[in-house]
Scaffold this active site. Structure first.
Site, PDB file in Angstrom:
ATOM      1  N   TYR A  10      48.349  37.020  43.991  1.00  0.00           N
ATOM      2  CA  TYR A  10      48.088  35.709  44.579  1.00  0.00           C
ATOM      3  C   TYR A  10      49.347  34.880  44.743  1.00  0.00           C
ATOM      4  O   TYR A  10      49.285  33.738  45.176  1.00  0.00           O
ATOM      5  CB  TYR A  10      47.052  34.942  43.739  1.00  0.00           C
ATOM      6  CG  TYR A  10      45.652  35.489  43.900  1.00  0.00           C
ATOM      7  CD1 TYR A  10      45.380  36.490  44.823  1.00  0.00           C
ATOM      8  CD2 TYR A  10      44.614  34.996  43.143  1.00  0.00           C
ATOM      9  CE1 TYR A  10      44.100  36.997  44.971  1.00  0.00           C
ATOM     10  CE2 TYR A  10      43.331  35.496  43.293  1.00  0.00           C
ATOM     11  CZ  TYR A  10      43.086  36.502  44.207  1.00  0.00           C
ATOM     12  OH  TYR A  10      41.816  36.988  44.358  1.00  0.00           O
TER      13      TYR A  10
ATOM     14  N   LYS B 105      45.367  48.626  35.223  1.00  0.00           N
ATOM     15  CA  LYS B 105      45.324  49.918  35.903  1.00  0.00           C
ATOM     16  C   LYS B 105      46.683  50.603  35.736  1.00  0.00           C
ATOM     17  O   LYS B 105      47.276  51.088  36.707  1.00  0.00           O
ATOM     18  CB  LYS B 105      45.022  49.716  37.397  1.00  0.00           C
ATOM     19  CG  LYS B 105      43.599  49.329  37.705  1.00  0.00           C
ATOM     20  CD  LYS B 105      42.601  50.452  37.508  1.00  0.00           C
ATOM     21  CE  LYS B 105      42.702  51.509  38.594  1.00  0.00           C
ATOM     22  NZ  LYS B 105      41.696  52.587  38.379  1.00  0.00           N
TER      23      LYS B 105
ATOM     24  N   ASP C 222      38.491  49.467  36.210  1.00  0.00           N
ATOM     25  CA  ASP C 222      37.250  49.949  36.823  1.00  0.00           C
ATOM     26  C   ASP C 222      36.187  50.213  35.759  1.00  0.00           C
ATOM     27  O   ASP C 222      35.013  49.906  35.938  1.00  0.00           O
ATOM     28  CB  ASP C 222      37.483  51.181  37.717  1.00  0.00           C
ATOM     29  CG  ASP C 222      38.551  52.109  37.179  1.00  0.00           C
ATOM     30  OD1 ASP C 222      39.086  51.849  36.076  1.00  0.00           O
ATOM     31  OD2 ASP C 222      38.854  53.109  37.842  1.00  0.00           O
TER      32      ASP C 222
ATOM     33  N   ASP D 115      40.294  37.149  38.588  1.00  0.00           N
ATOM     34  CA  ASP D 115      39.485  36.390  39.543  1.00  0.00           C
ATOM     35  C   ASP D 115      38.167  37.122  39.784  1.00  0.00           C
ATOM     36  O   ASP D 115      37.082  36.533  39.714  1.00  0.00           O
ATOM     37  CB  ASP D 115      40.286  36.244  40.848  1.00  0.00           C
ATOM     38  CG  ASP D 115      39.595  35.307  41.832  1.00  0.00           C
ATOM     39  OD1 ASP D 115      38.717  34.535  41.411  1.00  0.00           O
ATOM     40  OD2 ASP D 115      39.938  35.366  43.024  1.00  0.00           O
TER      41      ASP D 115
ATOM     42  N   ASP E 212      34.138  36.296  37.983  1.00  0.00           N
ATOM     43  CA  ASP E 212      32.931  36.016  38.769  1.00  0.00           C
ATOM     44  C   ASP E 212      31.788  36.945  38.342  1.00  0.00           C
ATOM     45  O   ASP E 212      30.626  36.535  38.275  1.00  0.00           O
ATOM     46  CB  ASP E 212      33.196  36.190  40.269  1.00  0.00           C
ATOM     47  CG  ASP E 212      33.662  34.900  40.925  1.00  0.00           C
ATOM     48  OD1 ASP E 212      34.348  34.110  40.242  1.00  0.00           O
ATOM     49  OD2 ASP E 212      33.352  34.681  42.108  1.00  0.00           O
TER      50      ASP E 212
HETATM   51 MG    MG Z   1      37.229  32.983  42.410  1.00  0.00          MG
END
Ligand code: MG
Ligand code: NAI
Length: 330
Positions: free
Chosen positions: A124, A170, A203, A227, A231
């Site tokens: 990001y 990962k 994963d 992120d 959620d």
């Molecule tokens: Mg979000």
């Protein structure tokens, strides 16, 4: 000494749920000073700017920021994210997102999980370079970035009585970048032998959150991963309306519900204020008022036993639910 909170309601349901959070704070006998400031689309329409200098000054002056949500304009190409600008202003490197069963409808009954997300680097904050064939995104993981979020997460877990902190990565594929994050985490964890530090591949974490989430206690991970995973965690405990968050910097921190401005229900008085009220509880904890933070959480629990907003299958409006919280704090 009295602490100062910058309050930014923002757009849509932002001001509605922030008012609920302020009502809960007012029901406590605390010496907090407020600086009310504007930002967002409505602010732009009124004052000509999305993020006025006066608001940035309030943020610089404050010990904490209580924030609602902002509507991002789709037709303004020059728009720069206000939320990102605020987080940058605070250098808010650690994003904390708890997912807890407080009595709301829950896919994972009894869950009490917290996620720490590195909030300043990774995908990001990565330049994208375009050529004829496609686009390359330059994802950067630094030792300093990994160190400070690891340290924050470890110290937070020790302070809040967590038993285990799991780093999600990962490194099996991203053998240098994710491996750096992983290595730094385990180096930092040596300073906290009372806490069990372990790891999980990202994963598999996504899978385990669906199969047996209560086996996890706390998770620390990189920006994009956090992120997405947070959620998923919010979905396990009743959805967006219940999810609080804090973004912590070296000097101050910003607290906001995870949801956006919800234009579809704005002005109708039905927004679920739990995310905002629980964000205010996280803020109290940060400002050195841990007992009051717990009182607010208990009040939300008590209110949820009596009623809910429509998103959680209830019939109460924002004001009605907030009244229950305030009465319980009484
Ligand atoms: Mg979000
Ligand atoms: P959203 O979170 O605003 O809404 C998604 C859905 O969840 C909607 O159906 C909404 O009604 C519902 N919802 C959200 N919060 C709720 C609550 N407290 N109580 C009951 N229902 C709730 O996300 P969406 O629709 O993708 O975005 C709307 C606007 O918000 C956009 O302009 C977006 O850019 C902005 N946004 C801002 C954020 C921020 O300021 N931190 C974060 C996410 C989105």
């Amino acid at each position: 000494m009295s602490k100062t909170v910058a309050v930014i309601g923002g757009d849509g349901i932002g001001p509605e749920v922030v008012d609920s959070a302020l009502a809960a704070l007012d029901a406590l006998d605390l010496d907090l000073g407020y600086l009310h400031a504007s930002a967002g689309l409505a602010c732009r329409q009124r004052l000509g700017e999305y993020l006025p200098e006066a608001t940035l000054e309030a943020v610089r002056e404050a010990d904490a920021v209580l924030f609602g949500a902002i509507t991002s304009p789709l037709d303004d190409r020059s728009y720069k994210s206000v939320v990102l600008a605020l987080r940058q202003e605070l250098d808010a490197y650690a994003n904390v997102r708890p997912a807890r069963d407080l009595g709301q409808p829950c896919k994972a009954p009894g869950l009490d999980l917290v996620l720490f997300r590195e909030n300043t680097e990774g995908l990001y904050n990565a330049p994208e370079v375009e050529d004829e064939e496609g686009v390359t995104t330059m994802r950067r993981i630094t030792r300093r970035g990994s160190e400070r979020v690891s340290r924050f997460a470890l110290e937070w877990c020790v302070r809040h009585g967590r038993k285990r902190l799991t780093v999600a990565h990962k490194a099996n594929v991203l053998r240098r970048s994710d491996a750096l994050f992983r290595r730094v985490f385990f180096e930092e964890a040596k300073a906290h032998p009372s806490l069990k530090a372990d790891e999980i591949l990202l994963d598999n974490l996504a899978l385990q959150l669906v199969l047996s989430p209560s086996k996890l206690d706390a998770i620390v991970t990189m920006n994009l991963y956090g992120d997405v995973i947070s959620d998923e965690m919010a979905g396990l405990v009743g959805g967006l309306g219940f999810a609080p968050s804090g973004s912590y910097g070296p000097r101050a921190a910003l607290f906001e519900p995870v949801h956006g401005s919800a234009p579809d229900i704005a002005g109708k008085g039905v927004a679920n204020p739990c995310g905002a009220i629980l964000s205010a509880a996280m803020m109290l904890d940060y400002l050195g008022h841990a007992p009051e933070a717990r009182r607010v959480e208990d009040a939300v629990r008590a209110a949820l036993r009596q009623g809910r907003t429509p998103d959680a299958g209830g019939t109460l409006g924002t004001a009605g639910f907030t009244r229950l919280v305030v009465e319980s704090l009484g």
